[in-house]
Scaffold this motif. Structure first.
Motif, PDB file in Angstrom:
ATOM      1  N   ALA A 205       4.927 -15.462   4.879  1.00  0.00           N
ATOM      2  CA  ALA A 205       5.514 -15.205   6.196  1.00  0.00           C
ATOM      3  C   ALA A 205       6.853 -14.496   6.065  1.00  0.00           C
ATOM      4  O   ALA A 205       7.184 -13.619   6.871  1.00  0.00           O
ATOM      5  N   GLU A 206       7.644 -14.875   5.075  1.00  0.00           N
ATOM      6  CA  GLU A 206       8.924 -14.200   4.833  1.00  0.00           C
ATOM      7  C   GLU A 206       8.701 -12.797   4.291  1.00  0.00           C
ATOM      8  O   GLU A 206       9.406 -11.857   4.655  1.00  0.00           O
ATOM      9  N   LEU A 207       7.710 -12.643   3.434  1.00  0.00           N
ATOM     10  CA  LEU A 207       7.444 -11.351   2.821  1.00  0.00           C
ATOM     11  C   LEU A 207       6.999 -10.315   3.858  1.00  0.00           C
ATOM     12  O   LEU A 207       7.410  -9.161   3.821  1.00  0.00           O
ATOM     13  N   PHE A 208       6.171 -10.752   4.827  1.00  0.00           N
ATOM     14  CA  PHE A 208       5.637  -9.835   5.835  1.00  0.00           C
ATOM     15  C   PHE A 208       6.315 -10.039   7.192  1.00  0.00           C
ATOM     16  O   PHE A 208       5.685  -9.843   8.237  1.00  0.00           O
ATOM     17  N   ALA A 209       7.577 -10.388   7.159  1.00  0.00           N
ATOM     18  CA  ALA A 209       8.304 -10.695   8.402  1.00  0.00           C
ATOM     19  C   ALA A 209       8.312  -9.524   9.378  1.00  0.00           C
ATOM     20  O   ALA A 209       8.443  -9.719  10.583  1.00  0.00           O
ATOM     21  N   ALA A 210       8.145  -8.303   8.887  1.00  0.00           N
ATOM     22  CA  ALA A 210       8.185  -7.121   9.755  1.00  0.00           C
ATOM     23  C   ALA A 210       6.850  -6.839  10.437  1.00  0.00           C
ATOM     24  O   ALA A 210       6.740  -5.881  11.205  1.00  0.00           O
ATOM     25  N   PHE A 211       5.843  -7.683  10.193  1.00  0.00           N
ATOM     26  CA  PHE A 211       4.508  -7.443  10.737  1.00  0.00           C
ATOM     27  C   PHE A 211       4.063  -8.652  11.554  1.00  0.00           C
ATOM     28  O   PHE A 211       3.515  -9.618  11.012  1.00  0.00           O
ATOM     29  N   PRO A 212       4.311  -8.637  12.870  1.00  0.00           N
ATOM     30  CA  PRO A 212       4.070  -9.800  13.737  1.00  0.00           C
ATOM     31  C   PRO A 212       2.642 -10.348  13.686  1.00  0.00           C
ATOM     32  O   PRO A 212       2.442 -11.558  13.720  1.00  0.00           O
ATOM     33  N   LYS A 213       1.630  -9.481  13.611  1.00  0.00           N
ATOM     34  CA  LYS A 213       0.253  -9.959  13.614  1.00  0.00           C
ATOM     35  C   LYS A 213      -0.044 -10.805  12.379  1.00  0.00           C
ATOM     36  O   LYS A 213      -0.749 -11.818  12.448  1.00  0.00           O
ATOM     37  N   ILE A 214       0.484 -10.385  11.248  1.00  0.00           N
ATOM     38  CA  ILE A 214       0.281 -11.150  10.012  1.00  0.00           C
ATOM     39  C   ILE A 214       1.057 -12.452  10.086  1.00  0.00           C
ATOM     40  O   ILE A 214       0.542 -13.529   9.758  1.00  0.00           O
ATOM     41  N   VAL A 215       2.302 -12.363  10.541  1.00  0.00           N
ATOM     42  CA  VAL A 215       3.165 -13.541  10.599  1.00  0.00           C
ATOM     43  C   VAL A 215       2.606 -14.588  11.558  1.00  0.00           C
ATOM     44  O   VAL A 215       2.726 -15.793  11.323  1.00  0.00           O
ATOM     45  N   ARG A 216       1.956 -14.150  12.626  1.00  0.00           N
ATOM     46  CA  ARG A 216       1.411 -15.105  13.594  1.00  0.00           C
ATOM     47  C   ARG A 216       0.418 -16.058  12.933  1.00  0.00           C
ATOM     48  O   ARG A 216       0.442 -17.267  13.169  1.00  0.00           O
ATOM     49  N   SER A 217      -0.453 -15.523  12.095  1.00  0.00           N
ATOM     50  CA  SER A 217      -1.423 -16.366  11.401  1.00  0.00           C
ATOM     51  C   SER A 217      -0.736 -17.289  10.407  1.00  0.00           C
ATOM     52  O   SER A 217      -1.094 -18.470  10.279  1.00  0.00           O
ATOM     53  N   LEU A 218       0.241 -16.765   9.703  1.00  0.00           N
ATOM     54  CA  LEU A 218       0.946 -17.560   8.697  1.00  0.00           C
ATOM     55  C   LEU A 218       1.769 -18.669   9.350  1.00  0.00           C
ATOM     56  O   LEU A 218       1.836 -19.793   8.831  1.00  0.00           O
ATOM     57  N   ARG A 219       2.380 -18.381  10.489  1.00  0.00           N
ATOM     58  CA  ARG A 219       3.138 -19.418  11.195  1.00  0.00           C
ATOM     59  C   ARG A 219       2.201 -20.499  11.732  1.00  0.00           C
ATOM     60  O   ARG A 219       2.570 -21.677  11.806  1.00  0.00           O
ATOM     61  N   ALA A 220       0.975 -20.099  12.100  1.00  0.00           N
ATOM     62  CA  ALA A 220      -0.006 -21.098  12.548  1.00  0.00           C
ATOM     63  C   ALA A 220      -0.332 -22.056  11.417  1.00  0.00           C
ATOM     64  O   ALA A 220      -0.494 -23.265  11.643  1.00  0.00           O
TER      65      ALA A 220
END
Length: 295
Positions: A205-220
């Motif tokens: 999530a930190e690595l792809f912080a600039a990509f909201p769609k990816i981060v959304r799954s990781l935050r879930a």
């Protein structure tokens, strides 16, 4: 009778239109059970082993609700006799349990939640990848273009032994990286595709912080207490509790509007008290958004 006494509805509605009415439910030990279950609330079914919790939820109510939804009706007959009414307003039914979720031994959290394609697209957009002509498919461990030919992208090799269980170990050719050497040379913020798969959900999530769609799954994944889980870990190796929470993470991604019915089978089994608290917070959020929970 015990099951009827111990069915406890939280946040119950006050008028019949907001209730799902069950009459005459019968199967196995259950005989003519009558219940009212509130829509838009969480109902917990408590009781000892063999009291009929799973029979009522999995064998009677779930099939009946699914049939009513398929027929576009607010009521229908129950399996084994009886009737259910008041299903109007429920748009979808989802059952969450600890059953296996891997369609193949190659499935990992990143592919199950659907964000691995986004990660591969990021890698393919890097200048080094573009110079080499690498498309996103080159960063897939399921495609021959970039995966290791020895382990076929699994990262491990299985040795079969006679009279003993099989033994697995890291792939000797690529040290378990899954990919060909030239593919691993492409790096995003210092991380190769192999490094990314080995990273935890929180790290990714930190690595792809600039990509909201990816981060959304990781935050879930973090919300359900799976922030520690490597996104490239095989789903077949997860515990029952981890599988159930990963299913929940998938649901959190698509909660949105509407009214859904969720049936959960012992969701807190094997969880630490802190994880139970996290799960209860998620349940409250789901109820506040208009969904119905039978637990």
């Amino acid at each position: 009778g015990q099951l009827e006494r111990e069915a406890e509805t939280l946040g119950a509605a006050s008028s019949f239109p907001d209730w799902i009415q069950i009459s005459g439910a019968s199967a196995h030990k259950l005989r003519g059970v009558d219940l009212r279950l509130a829509r838009g609330a969480m109902t917990c079914f408590r009781g000892g082993v063999g009291s009929g919790k799973s029979t009522l939820l999995r064998d009677i109510l779930a099939p009946a609700v699914r049939r009513a939804l398929s027929e576009g009706s607010s009521e229908c007959d129950l399996p084994g006799g009886g009737r259910i009414a008041g299903v109007q307003g429920i748009e979808q039914l989802h059952q969450l349990d600890a059953s296996p979720i891997a369609r193949s031994e190659r499935s990992v959290p990143a592919t199950y939640l659907g964000f691995w394609g986004g990660c591969r697209a990021v890698l393919a957009s890097l200048p080094e990848a573009r110079v080499r002509g690498y498309a996103a498919s080159r960063f897939s461990f399921n495609r021959a273009e970039g995966r290791c030919g020895l382990c076929q992208g699994m990262g491990t090799l299985r040795t079969r032994l006679e009279l003993l269980p099989d033994v697995e170990g890291p792939c000797s050719r690529r040290a378990g990286s899954r990919f060909q050497s030239e593919i691993v040379e492409v790096r995003y913020r210092g991380h190769s595709v192999a490094d990314i798969l080995q990273s935890s959900a929180s790290e990714a999530a930190e690595l792809f912080a600039a990509f909201p769609k990816i981060v959304r799954s990781l935050r879930a994944m973090e919300q359900v207490g799976l922030g520690y889980l490597p996104i490239g870990r095989g789903l077949a190796s997860l515990s029952g509790g981890e599988r159930q929470r990963l299913k929940l993470a998938a649901e959190l991604q698509r909660l949105g509007g509407g009214s859904k019915l969720y049936i959960w089978d012992e969701p807190t089994a094997g969880l630490h008290h802190s994880d139970v608290g996290v799960l209860l917070d998620i349940m409250e959020r789901m109820v506040s958004e208009g969904h119905t929970l039978w637990v």
